[in-house]
Design a protein around this motif. Structure first.
Motif: not given
Length: 145
Positions: A66-76, A130-142
């Motif tokens: 959706c627009s929100i998730s894609m915009a959030s990815c771009s912004m992050m 929060l989707m891209p930030w949660q992806a970042l969380d996954r990397w941080l945890k790894e």
């Protein structure tokens, strides 16, 4: 307040339509690739990170949603480039607070991502923002960070 809401909406739609840092990352550098799927709606992304000496050297993403998730990815990806991992963690916590509680933290610059503050009132869309930030969380945890 309506004029400000309109401005924020335009910023979000601009990022959704003209995604910054969109595309796979390649090259000679060490690249981390994190797959993430939003558990609530099915939006998906791949986050690419290049970290050098504790600093986010480069970030990009691919995905559909959706627009929100894609915009959030771009912004992050714009917001975190060239910042240390510690700075990224502070921005990550501040962004989640913005989305979940609707409050901005003093002293933490969120750039265009602050335009997503209105998502706070749309509980069903929190995970989209929060989707891209949660992806970042996954990397941080790894990385055990």
């Amino acid at each position: 307040m309506i004029m400000l809401d309109d401005l924020y909406r335009k910023i979000v739609m601009d990022h959704a339509k003209y995604k910054r840092n969109y595309g796979a990352m390649d090259g000679e550098r060490d690249i981390h690739k994190i797959h993430y799927k939003n558990p609530t709606c099915g939006d998906m992304m791949v986050l690419y990170l290049s970290v050098k000496e504790g600093r986010m050297e480069d970030l990009s993403f691919e995905g559909e949603g959706c627009s929100i998730s894609m915009a959030s990815c771009s912004m992050m990806t714009e917001l975190l480039k060239k910042h240390t991992v510690g700075e990224c963690l502070k921005k990550r916590r501040a962004f989640e607070r913005l989305i979940r509680e609707g409050h901005r933290e003093d002293g933490i610059e969120l750039g265009d991502a602050a335009s997503l503050q209105g998502v706070h009132t749309l509980r069903a869309r929190h995970n989209c923002a929060l989707m891209p930030w949660q992806a970042l969380d996954r990397w941080l945890k790894e990385q055990k960070i």
